[in-house]
Design an enzyme around this catalytic site. Structure first.
Site, PDB file in Angstrom:
ATOM      1  N   LYS A 132       0.846  -1.198   0.000  1.00 41.70           N
ATOM      2  CA  LYS A 132       0.000   0.000   0.000  1.00 41.70           C
ATOM      3  C   LYS A 132       0.879   1.244   0.000  1.00 41.70           C
ATOM      4  O   LYS A 132       1.487   1.599   1.010  1.00 41.70           O
ATOM      5  CB  LYS A 132      -0.919   0.056   1.220  1.00 41.70           C
ATOM      6  CG  LYS A 132      -1.980   1.140   1.020  1.00 41.70           C
ATOM      7  CD  LYS A 132      -2.637   1.617   2.300  1.00 41.70           C
ATOM      8  CE  LYS A 132      -1.976   2.789   2.938  1.00 41.70           C
ATOM      9  NZ  LYS A 132      -1.865   4.004   2.123  1.00 41.70           N
TER      10      LYS A 132
ATOM     11  N   GLU B 218       9.286   0.616  11.105  1.00 45.59           N
ATOM     12  CA  GLU B 218      10.356   1.611  10.898  1.00 45.59           C
ATOM     13  C   GLU B 218       9.680   2.964  11.021  1.00 45.59           C
ATOM     14  O   GLU B 218       8.848   3.307  10.182  1.00 45.59           O
ATOM     15  CB  GLU B 218      10.967   1.465   9.500  1.00 45.59           C
ATOM     16  CG  GLU B 218      11.552   0.106   9.181  1.00 45.59           C
ATOM     17  CD  GLU B 218      12.785  -0.219   9.989  1.00 45.59           C
ATOM     18  OE1 GLU B 218      13.334   0.680  10.651  1.00 45.59           O
ATOM     19  OE2 GLU B 218      13.193  -1.392   9.966  1.00 45.59           O
TER      20      GLU B 218
ATOM     21  N   CYS C 190      13.256  10.609   7.994  1.00 48.05           N
ATOM     22  CA  CYS C 190      13.136  10.025   9.341  1.00 48.05           C
ATOM     23  C   CYS C 190      14.420  10.178  10.140  1.00 48.05           C
ATOM     24  O   CYS C 190      14.389  10.314  11.354  1.00 48.05           O
ATOM     25  CB  CYS C 190      12.749   8.564   9.243  1.00 48.05           C
ATOM     26  SG  CYS C 190      13.864   7.610   8.206  1.00 48.05           S
TER      27      CYS C 190
ATOM     28  N   GLU D 273       8.904  15.250  16.427  1.00 46.94           N
ATOM     29  CA  GLU D 273       9.413  15.081  15.068  1.00 46.94           C
ATOM     30  C   GLU D 273       8.625  16.036  14.173  1.00 46.94           C
ATOM     31  O   GLU D 273       7.433  15.831  13.915  1.00 46.94           O
ATOM     32  CB  GLU D 273       9.207  13.645  14.574  1.00 46.94           C
ATOM     33  CG  GLU D 273       9.807  13.428  13.197  1.00 46.94           C
ATOM     34  CD  GLU D 273       9.439  12.099  12.561  1.00 46.94           C
ATOM     35  OE1 GLU D 273       8.285  11.667  12.685  1.00 46.94           O
ATOM     36  OE2 GLU D 273      10.323  11.502  11.922  1.00 46.94           O
TER      37      GLU D 273
HETATM   38  P1  NAD Z   1       1.993   7.866   8.341  1.00 50.32           P
HETATM   39  O1  NAD Z   1       2.213   7.033   9.547  1.00 50.32           O
HETATM   40  O2  NAD Z   1       0.984   8.930   8.383  1.00 50.32           O
HETATM   41  O3  NAD Z   1       1.569   6.936   7.104  1.00 50.32           O
HETATM   42  C1  NAD Z   1       2.340   5.807   6.744  1.00 50.32           C
HETATM   43  C2  NAD Z   1       1.437   4.810   6.054  1.00 50.32           C
HETATM   44  O4  NAD Z   1       0.466   4.351   6.993  1.00 50.32           O
HETATM   45  C3  NAD Z   1       0.663   5.406   4.872  1.00 50.32           C
HETATM   46  O5  NAD Z   1       0.619   4.467   3.838  1.00 50.32           O
HETATM   47  C4  NAD Z   1      -0.715   5.640   5.454  1.00 50.32           C
HETATM   48  O6  NAD Z   1      -1.756   5.611   4.516  1.00 50.32           O
HETATM   49  C5  NAD Z   1      -0.833   4.480   6.432  1.00 50.32           C
HETATM   50  N1  NAD Z   1      -1.802   4.733   7.493  1.00 50.32           N
HETATM   51  C6  NAD Z   1      -2.142   5.935   8.026  1.00 50.32           C
HETATM   52  N2  NAD Z   1      -3.114   5.774   8.950  1.00 50.32           N
HETATM   53  C7  NAD Z   1      -3.390   4.441   9.000  1.00 50.32           C
HETATM   54  C8  NAD Z   1      -4.309   3.652   9.739  1.00 50.32           C
HETATM   55  N3  NAD Z   1      -5.162   4.198  10.614  1.00 50.32           N
HETATM   56  N4  NAD Z   1      -4.306   2.314   9.542  1.00 50.32           N
HETATM   57  C9  NAD Z   1      -3.476   1.753   8.631  1.00 50.32           C
HETATM   58  N5  NAD Z   1      -2.609   2.439   7.893  1.00 50.32           N
HETATM   59  C10 NAD Z   1      -2.555   3.781   8.069  1.00 50.32           C
HETATM   60  O7  NAD Z   1       3.429   8.384   7.923  1.00 50.32           O
HETATM   61  P2  NAD Z   1       3.812   9.357   6.727  1.00 50.32           P
HETATM   62  O8  NAD Z   1       3.322  10.713   7.119  1.00 50.32           O
HETATM   63  O9  NAD Z   1       3.398   8.790   5.422  1.00 50.32           O
HETATM   64  O10 NAD Z   1       5.415   9.292   6.738  1.00 50.32           O
HETATM   65  C11 NAD Z   1       6.175  10.053   7.586  1.00 50.32           C
HETATM   66  C12 NAD Z   1       6.644   9.226   8.763  1.00 50.32           C
HETATM   67  O11 NAD Z   1       7.371   8.106   8.292  1.00 50.32           O
HETATM   68  C13 NAD Z   1       7.598  10.001   9.649  1.00 50.32           C
HETATM   69  O12 NAD Z   1       7.296   9.769  11.000  1.00 50.32           O
HETATM   70  C14 NAD Z   1       8.955   9.393   9.301  1.00 50.32           C
HETATM   71  O13 NAD Z   1       9.898   9.513  10.315  1.00 50.32           O
HETATM   72  C15 NAD Z   1       8.590   7.971   9.011  1.00 50.32           C
HETATM   73  N6  NAD Z   1       9.620   7.301   8.183  1.00 50.32           N
HETATM   74  C16 NAD Z   1      10.439   6.389   8.772  1.00 50.32           C
HETATM   75  C17 NAD Z   1      11.427   5.744   8.023  1.00 50.32           C
HETATM   76  C18 NAD Z   1      12.327   4.695   8.656  1.00 50.32           C
HETATM   77  O14 NAD Z   1      12.947   3.934   7.911  1.00 50.32           O
HETATM   78  N7  NAD Z   1      12.417   4.619   9.979  1.00 50.32           N
HETATM   79  C19 NAD Z   1      11.589   6.045   6.663  1.00 50.32           C
HETATM   80  C20 NAD Z   1      10.748   6.996   6.093  1.00 50.32           C
HETATM   81  C21 NAD Z   1       9.753   7.610   6.869  1.00 50.32           C
END
Ligand code: NAD
Length: 498
Positions: free
Chosen positions: A190, A266, A301, A397
């Site tokens: 997804k 992650e 991140c 963050e």
């Molecule tokens: P997010 O958590 O909002 O979304 C991530 C994914 O989860 C998306 O596909 C989203 O549609 C899905 N999602 C959102 N709500 C959900 C729910 N209720 N149930 C199931 N799935 C759901 O994160 P984002 O805003 O897309 O990305 C930014 C975040 O990602 C930051 O916190 C960043 O630090 C982190 N990140 C971490 C890494 C790593 O390797 N540690 C790498 C890149 C980004």
């Protein structure tokens, strides 16, 4: 750079946008016809609408993934075959890198230079590296007496789910798909709802590479519909999630509320960049400081947004760093001269601006930036000094270009401040003293420490977080395979015959 702004615009204007789900080897609409919009954050204009998968589509994709897994045409195939298909896929990504990079750039507001590197170099290497691992991953024979043969074998976990963020859309997709396929899993992916286009384009190449139908399924949609349906599904064996800590927690709950699928997380960070008093404030260090904070507009991140600097070095550091910050160029992400793209959405831009406001209110000193006056969702690189670790801008963050500089008196104080956070993804340490470097690297509670350079490591080294930045799972390295393999013991009792 191998093309001009005009050429990238031409690729954008001629791109054939595919915005459908990919289920069981075919592109399709949602069974209820639902669609969502994807917006170019650098202009605020709608690029296209795309399929929004609901529960019925998720069920269909997981049934296809299970069917092909049970048939064994991928999961139990000779590893040399999986390797050959993945190598073909790597070549196809390389050949199509410009179009993929342009799609990524318009969908995410990322600079074309970064997109080309991530798609055309990093993602290609990922497919090649995991392709090569497919036929080089061995099990074990446990020590026993002559009357027993004890084999410890690694088997594909089954149907994997991959839930992706928007900040590195294509690369994160490949971080999950490449090891899952090398391991022999089927996968449902997804993409983030803000950035589906490059991952859907990958599906066209997956067909061309000859991956059997149902092995990879791409399900665009919202988190609370498509993502939740994958998280709660009883026929998904493992989920690899990259995103925020808040949503990561939900996946742990989904697992507990369904079939106890394994969950690899992650997540976010608030990483420190520590400059000890013996460091050289040279151009190289300043370049690392600037990239640690402002690469990808701070939407990273492992961004090092708390820069903890030994007091005697603060003035020199600030002067040189501010000079470097003035060289960043915001603007059209398809222009190779642009070095910082836009924030991902208007809501995200407003949230980041709210943090800048909060920094001012809580008494941090705004030195440069803080404006968002370009059309589109751009924010200037922003630097605060006199930041203390109790301020909101030091704890949350922010995921935008907002750097806090924090002066410290001793190495012990630097370590205490760096460690005082809920997160534990990354840290950078600058010192010329090898003993201090090793002490700090050992004591910092995080998954990656880079010494005398800002780096996340590379494909060969595991990447993931301590504390609320991650679970036990790691992406990258041979460790990534652990998310997609399970361990079986085969205990054979034998009758010695001579
Ligand atoms: P997010 O958590 O909002 O979304 C991530 C994914 O989860 C998306 O596909 C989203 O549609 C899905 N999602 C959102 N709500 C959900 C729910 N209720 N149930 C199931 N799935 C759901 O994160 P984002 O805003 O897309 O990305 C930014 C975040 O990602 C930051 O916190 C960043 O630090 C982190 N990140 C971490 C890494 C790593 O390797 N540690 C790498 C890149 C980004």
């Amino acid at each position: 750079m191998n093309a001009t702004k005009a050429e990238f615009h031409r690729i954008r204007d001629n791109a054939k946008l595919n915005a459908q789900a990919f289920i069981d080897g075919k592109f399709c609409d949602a069974s209820n016809g639902a669609r969502l919009e994807t917006i170019n954050p650098a202009t605020g204009e709608t690029i296209t609408t795309f399929t929004h998968c609901g529960g019925a589509d998720v069920d269909r994709a997981i049934a296809a993934a299970r069917r092909v897994f049970n048939e064994g045409i991928w999961s139990r195939s000779a590893p040399e075959y999986r390797k050959e298909v993945l190598l073909k896929l790597a070549n196809l990504v390389e050949q199509n890198r410009k179009e993929l990079a342009v799609l990524e750039s318009i969908d995410a507001g990322k600079t074309i230079t970064d997109c080309l590197h991530e798609v055309g170099t990093e993602a290609v290497n990922f497919f090649r590296w995991y392709a090569e691992l497919a036929d080089k991953t061995f099990g074990k024979v446990a020590p026993t007496g002559d009357d027993t043969l004890a084999l410890v074998v690694r088997e594909p976990a089954g149907v994997a789910g991959a839930i992706l963020p928007w900040n590195f859309p294509f690369l994160m997709a490949v971080w999950k798909i490449a090891p899952a396929l090398a391991a022999g899993c089927s996968i449902v992916v997804k993409p983030a709802e803000q950035t589906p286009l490059s991952t859907i384009k990958l599906a066209e190449l997956i067909i061309e590479a000859g991956v059997p139908d149902g092995v990879v399924n791409i399900l665009p949609g919202l988190g609370e519909t498509t993502g939740q349906a994958i998280g709660l599904h009883n026929d998904v064996d493992t989920v690899s999630f990259t995103g925020s800590t808040e949503v990561g927690r939900m996946f742990m709950r989904y697992s507990g509320d369904s079939n106890l699928k394994s969950i690899g997380l992650e997540m976010g960070g608030k990483s420190p960049f520590i400059v000890l008093d013996d460091a050289d404030i040279n151009d190289e260090l300043i370049e690392h400081s600037a990239m640690a904070a402002f690469w990808n507009g701070g939407q990273n991140c492992s961004a090092n947004m708390r820069q903890i600097i030994a007091e005697p070095l603060v003035d020199t550091f600030m002067e040189k760093m501010l000079n470097r910050v003035s060289e960043f160029r915001l603007g059209d992400p398809l222009d190779p001269e642009t070095t910082i793209g836009s924030m991902i959405t208007k809501e995200h831009k407003d949230m980041v601006m709210g943090y800048i406001e909060k920094g001012n209110q809580e008494g941090a000193n705004l030195i440069v930036g803080g404006n968002s006056d370009l059309a589109g969702y751009f924010i200037e690189p922003t630097v605060f000094d006199n930041v203390t670790n109790d301020m909101t801008i030091a704890r949350d963050e922010i995921f935008g270009p907002v750097l806090g500089v924090m002066p410290v008196k001793t190495m012990e104080e630097a370590l205490a401040i760096a460690s005082d956070t809920d997160y534990g993804l990354h840290a950078s340490v600058f010192t010329r003293d090898i003993d201090r470097a090793i002490s700090m690297a050992r004591k910092l509670p995080c998954g990656t420490v880079s010494v005398n350079g800002f780096s996340e490591g590379d494909i060969k080294t595991p990447f993931g977080g301590y504390k609320q930045s991650g679970s036990m799972a790691r992406d990258n390295g041979t460790e990534a395979l652990d998310q997609y393999l399970q361990t079986k013991t085969i205990w054979i009792s034998t009758q010695p015959v001579c």
